[in-house]
Scaffold this motif. Structure first.
Motif, PDB file in Angstrom:
ATOM      1  N   ALA A 105      50.669  35.726  42.774  1.00 19.66           N
ATOM      2  CA  ALA A 105      51.012  36.548  41.498  1.00 19.66           C
ATOM      3  C   ALA A 105      49.849  37.562  41.247  1.00 19.66           C
ATOM      4  CB  ALA A 105      50.989  35.354  40.396  1.00 19.66           C
ATOM      5  N   ARG A 106      48.969  37.357  41.795  1.00 16.26           N
ATOM      6  CA  ARG A 106      47.951  38.330  41.660  1.00 16.26           C
ATOM      7  C   ARG A 106      47.886  39.885  42.252  1.00 16.26           C
ATOM      8  NH1 ARG A 106      41.811  35.713  42.671  1.00 16.26           N
ATOM      9  NH2 ARG A 106      41.307  38.233  42.123  1.00 16.26           N
ATOM     10  N   ARG A 107      48.728  39.706  43.489  1.00 21.07           N
ATOM     11  CA  ARG A 107      48.833  40.926  44.047  1.00 21.07           C
ATOM     12  C   ARG A 107      50.189  40.656  45.188  1.00 21.07           C
ATOM     13  NH1 ARG A 107      43.875  42.451  48.044  1.00 21.07           N
ATOM     14  NH2 ARG A 107      44.489  40.695  49.508  1.00 21.07           N
ATOM     15  N   PRO A 108      50.825  41.831  45.477  1.00 23.08           N
ATOM     16  CA  PRO A 108      52.224  41.441  46.285  1.00 23.08           C
ATOM     17  C   PRO A 108      51.565  40.876  47.792  1.00 23.08           C
ATOM     18  CG  PRO A 108      51.812  43.834  46.079  1.00 23.08           C
ATOM     19  CD  PRO A 108      51.114  43.083  45.141  1.00 23.08           C
ATOM     20  N   HIS A 109      52.497  40.312  48.405  1.00 17.60           N
ATOM     21  CA  HIS A 109      52.427  40.031  49.831  1.00 17.60           C
ATOM     22  C   HIS A 109      52.262  41.272  50.587  1.00 17.60           C
ATOM     23  CE1 HIS A 109      52.736  35.464  49.354  1.00 17.60           C
ATOM     24  NE2 HIS A 109      53.744  35.691  48.652  1.00 17.60           N
ATOM     25  N   ASP A 110      51.761  40.986  51.897  1.00 17.34           N
ATOM     26  CA  ASP A 110      51.668  41.964  52.831  1.00 17.34           C
ATOM     27  C   ASP A 110      52.634  41.668  53.785  1.00 17.34           C
ATOM     28  OD1 ASP A 110      51.181  43.544  55.166  1.00 17.34           O
ATOM     29  OD2 ASP A 110      48.978  43.760  55.008  1.00 17.34           O
ATOM     30  N   ALA A 111      54.133  42.510  53.449  1.00 15.04           N
ATOM     31  CA  ALA A 111      55.275  42.293  54.358  1.00 15.04           C
ATOM     32  C   ALA A 111      55.143  42.475  55.749  1.00 15.04           C
ATOM     33  CB  ALA A 111      56.538  42.972  53.953  1.00 15.04           C
ATOM     34  N   ASP A 112      54.143  43.340  56.184  1.00 15.27           N
ATOM     35  CA  ASP A 112      54.017  43.561  57.635  1.00 15.27           C
ATOM     36  C   ASP A 112      53.190  42.437  58.287  1.00 15.27           C
ATOM     37  OD1 ASP A 112      55.139  45.914  59.002  1.00 15.27           O
ATOM     38  OD2 ASP A 112      53.025  46.291  59.672  1.00 15.27           O
ATOM     39  N   LEU A 113      52.521  41.907  57.674  1.00 15.84           N
ATOM     40  CA  LEU A 113      51.693  40.579  58.115  1.00 15.84           C
ATOM     41  C   LEU A 113      52.765  39.598  58.211  1.00 15.84           C
ATOM     42  CD1 LEU A 113      48.121  40.136  56.323  1.00 15.84           C
ATOM     43  CD2 LEU A 113      48.722  41.227  58.714  1.00 15.84           C
ATOM     44  N   ARG A 114      53.685  39.178  57.308  1.00 16.63           N
ATOM     45  CA  ARG A 114      54.495  38.297  57.327  1.00 16.63           C
ATOM     46  C   ARG A 114      55.420  38.426  58.522  1.00 16.63           C
ATOM     47  NH1 ARG A 114      57.180  34.883  53.301  1.00 16.63           N
ATOM     48  NH2 ARG A 114      56.301  36.192  51.683  1.00 16.63           N
ATOM     49  N   ARG A 115      56.034  39.653  58.866  1.00 13.69           N
ATOM     50  CA  ARG A 115      56.764  40.150  59.973  1.00 13.69           C
ATOM     51  C   ARG A 115      56.369  39.569  61.305  1.00 13.69           C
ATOM     52  NH1 ARG A 115      57.082  44.407  63.190  1.00 13.69           N
ATOM     53  NH2 ARG A 115      55.259  45.194  62.264  1.00 13.69           N
ATOM     54  N   LEU A 116      55.080  39.684  61.390  1.00 10.31           N
ATOM     55  CA  LEU A 116      54.262  38.969  62.807  1.00 10.31           C
ATOM     56  C   LEU A 116      54.137  37.702  63.011  1.00 10.31           C
ATOM     57  CD1 LEU A 116      51.289  41.716  62.719  1.00 10.31           C
ATOM     58  CD2 LEU A 116      53.364  41.971  63.878  1.00 10.31           C
ATOM     59  N   HIS A 117      54.459  36.892  61.999  1.00  7.88           N
ATOM     60  CA  HIS A 117      54.132  35.567  62.085  1.00  7.88           C
ATOM     61  C   HIS A 117      55.041  35.092  63.337  1.00  7.88           C
ATOM     62  CE1 HIS A 117      55.018  31.322  61.067  1.00  7.88           C
ATOM     63  NE2 HIS A 117      53.497  31.253  60.998  1.00  7.88           N
ATOM     64  N   PRO A 118      56.316  35.026  63.704  1.00  9.01           N
ATOM     65  CA  PRO A 118      56.915  34.269  64.810  1.00  9.01           C
ATOM     66  C   PRO A 118      56.168  34.651  66.105  1.00  9.01           C
ATOM     67  CG  PRO A 118      58.521  35.658  63.434  1.00  9.01           C
ATOM     68  CD  PRO A 118      57.276  36.163  62.695  1.00  9.01           C
ATOM     69  N   ALA A 119      55.321  35.581  66.170  1.00  6.02           N
ATOM     70  CA  ALA A 119      54.669  36.247  67.606  1.00  6.02           C
ATOM     71  C   ALA A 119      53.481  35.354  67.616  1.00  6.02           C
ATOM     72  CB  ALA A 119      54.323  37.400  67.481  1.00  6.02           C
ATOM     73  N   ILE A 120      52.934  34.472  66.774  1.00  8.35           N
ATOM     74  CA  ILE A 120      51.688  33.837  67.020  1.00  8.35           C
ATOM     75  C   ILE A 120      51.949  32.793  67.973  1.00  8.35           C
ATOM     76  CG2 ILE A 120      50.164  32.124  65.866  1.00  8.35           C
ATOM     77  CD1 ILE A 120      50.245  33.652  63.269  1.00  8.35           C
ATOM     78  N   ARG A 121      52.931  32.076  67.897  1.00 10.71           N
ATOM     79  CA  ARG A 121      53.135  31.033  68.997  1.00 10.71           C
ATOM     80  C   ARG A 121      53.889  31.564  70.242  1.00 10.71           C
ATOM     81  NH1 ARG A 121      49.995  26.809  67.808  1.00 10.71           N
ATOM     82  NH2 ARG A 121      50.192  26.174  65.793  1.00 10.71           N
ATOM     83  N   GLN A 122      54.408  32.924  70.026  1.00  6.44           N
ATOM     84  CA  GLN A 122      55.101  33.290  71.319  1.00  6.44           C
ATOM     85  C   GLN A 122      54.155  34.181  72.304  1.00  6.44           C
ATOM     86  OE1 GLN A 122      58.140  35.983  69.791  1.00  6.44           O
ATOM     87  NE2 GLN A 122      59.226  34.292  68.530  1.00  6.44           N
ATOM     88  N   ARG A 123      52.953  34.502  71.596  1.00  2.00           N
ATOM     89  CA  ARG A 123      52.318  35.467  72.462  1.00  2.00           C
ATOM     90  C   ARG A 123      51.332  34.617  73.464  1.00  2.00           C
ATOM     91  NH1 ARG A 123      47.304  35.688  73.787  1.00  2.00           N
ATOM     92  NH2 ARG A 123      46.951  33.832  72.788  1.00  2.00           N
ATOM     93  N   HIS A 124      51.446  34.716  74.704  1.00  3.63           N
ATOM     94  CA  HIS A 124      50.571  34.258  75.864  1.00  3.63           C
ATOM     95  C   HIS A 124      50.111  35.427  76.748  1.00  3.63           C
ATOM     96  CE1 HIS A 124      51.922  30.451  74.048  1.00  3.63           C
ATOM     97  NE2 HIS A 124      53.197  30.727  74.412  1.00  3.63           N
ATOM     98  N   THR A 125      48.886  35.170  77.118  1.00  3.64           N
ATOM     99  CA  THR A 125      48.430  36.074  78.376  1.00  3.64           C
ATOM    100  C   THR A 125      49.219  35.710  79.676  1.00  3.64           C
ATOM    101  OG1 THR A 125      46.238  35.955  77.257  1.00  3.64           O
ATOM    102  CG2 THR A 125      46.353  36.567  79.637  1.00  3.64           C
TER     103      THR A 125
END
Length: 329
Positions: A105-125
Motif C-alpha cells: 500500500a505504500r507504493r505500487p509494485h514493480d510490474a517488470d520484476l513480477r514479469r520475470l518471476h517464472p524465469a527464476i526456476r527456468q534459468r540454468h547455465t
C-alpha cells in the motif's frame, strides 16, 4: 502496521533467491530475517570464498548480487515491496544488503520484476553448443536496457573486440595449466561420480556439458584431466555471441550492482528462450579485466562475459537446503 510475515513465506523467498548463479555454484550467501522489522539481511559466507581464483571476493559479491535480485523478484511476486540498501553497515563487511519487505500500500509494485518471476526456476547455465543464429537486434537492446536499469552496461562486442576477449580466455586457460594450485578451487567445487547425485552445491558432472572438440565458445572444462563417463566431445560455435557486463567502478558496491544486473539480463534472456552461460575466467585478475574493456571507449570495469544463443538449456544444479542458509530471529 504491516502484518507479520510467516516463516513459510520468508523461506520461499530465500529459496528463490538461492536459485541464482554463483562462481562454481559455491552459493556464497547467508540470510537472516528479522521478523519484527520485516527485514532480510544478506551476508557473504567467507567459508565459500575462493582464495585462488577470486582473491578479492569480486565473484562472491556478484553471486550474492544475483541472489539479491532474485529475492527482489520473488518478493514482488509474493505481493511485497522490497526496499533495498547495499552495504548498510560499513563496520560489518560481510553484511552486503538489507531488504525491507514493506506493505504494497505504500507504493505500487514493480510490474517488470513480477514479469520475470517464472524465469527464476527456468534459468540454468548451458555448457552445450549453441546454434549459428544471431540474437535479434531488438532483443539485444532489451537486454542492454535490463543492465542499465541496475546501474550497469551490457556491450555486444564487435568481431575484433570479441576475438580479443576469446584470446584472454585462452590465455587464462593456459595459465591454469601452468600455475601451481590455481585449480584447487575448481577441484573443491566440482562433484564427480556418486557425489554428483547427492551434492547440494558445486558443479556436478552432469552439468559439465560435452568436451569441446572444436570451436571458439568460451566454455570452461570443469573436468580438466579427470575422466567423466559418457561425456563425449563435440564442436561448439566458431563465432560465439558474447556480451560484456560492465560497471562504472570496481568496488564491492559495483560488484553487487553487477550481480543484480547480470541476473536481470539472464532472466530476461530466459523468457526469450535464449540459452546462456557465463565465464569470468579471463576476468579473475584485475589487469586482464582492463584488457577486456571496449577498445573504443576504454572505460568501465568488465565484470562478466556472457555467452548467448539458441540451444539446449543446461540441467538444474543442486542447491543447499533453505534451513542451511536462513536464520529467522
Amino acid at each position: 502496521m504491516a502484518p507479520r510475515l510467516d516463516d513459510k513465506t520468508v523461506a520461499n523467498l530465500v529459496a528463490e533467491a538461492t536459485a541464482a548463479p554463483s562462481m562454481h555454484n559455491a552459493q556464497p550467501w547467508r540470510f537472516r530475517f528479522l521478523s519484527g522489522e520485516r527485514l532480510v539481511l544478506l551476508y557473504a559466507d567467507p567459508e565459500r570464498a575462493m582464495p585462488h581464483s577470486d582473491p578479492d571476493n569480486r565473484a562472491l559479491h556478484i553471486g550474492c548480487g544475483a541472489a539479491l535480485f532474485n529475492l527482489r523478484v520473488a518478493a514482488v511476486h509474493a505481493g511485497l515491496v522490497p526496499e533495498t540498501r547495499l552495504l548498510p553497515e560499513p563496520q560489518e563487511p560481510l553484511l552486503l544488503a538489507a531488504v525491507h519487505l514493506t506493505d504494497p500500500a505504500r507504493r505500487p509494485h514493480d510490474a517488470d520484476l513480477r514479469r520475470l518471476h517464472p524465469a527464476i526456476r527456468q534459468r540454468h547455465t548451458s555448457r552445450h553448443p549453441f546454434a549459428d543464429k544471431d540474437v535479434p537486434e531488438d532483443m539485444r537492446g532489451t537486454l542492454q536496457d535490463c543492465a542499465a536499469r541496475e546501474g550497469a552496461e551490457l556491450l555486444f562486442p564487435g568481431a575484433w573486440h570479441a576475438e580479443t576477449v576469446l584470446d584472454l580466455v585462452r590465455d587464462a586457460e593456459s595459465r591454469d595449466v601452468m600455475a601451481p594450485g590455481v585449480n584447487e578451487d575448481l577441484v573443491r567445487w566440482t562433484r564427480l561420480g556418486p557425489e554428483a547425485d547427492t551434492a547440494v552445491d558445486g558443479v556436478p558432472e552432469y552439468a559439465f556439458g560435452p568436451r569441446k572438440r572444436d570451436g571458439k565458445a568460451p566454455v570452461r572444462d570443469f573436468a580438466g584431466r579427470r575422466p567423466v563417463a559418457d561425456r563425449g566431445t563435440t564442436t561448439f560455435e566458431h563465432t560465439p555471441h558474447l556480451a560484456l557486463l560492465s560497471t562504472p567502478g570496481d568496488s564491492p558496491a559495483d560488484w553487487l550492482r553487477a550481480g543484480q544486473a547480470l541476473e536481470r539480463v539472464l532472466l530476461e534472456a530466459t523468457l526469450a528462450d535464449l540459452a546462456t552461460s557465463l565465464t569470468s575466467h579471463a576476468l579473475e585478475e584485475r589487469e586482464l579485466r582492463l584488457l577486456a574493456r571496449d577498445p573504443g571507449s576504454g572505460t568501465g570495469q568488465v565484470q562478466m562475459v556472457l555467452r548467448l544463443g539458441y540451444g539446449p538449456r543446461g540441467p538444474a544444479t543442486p542447491r543447499r537446503p533453505v534451513a542451511d542458509v536462513l536464520d529467522v530471529v
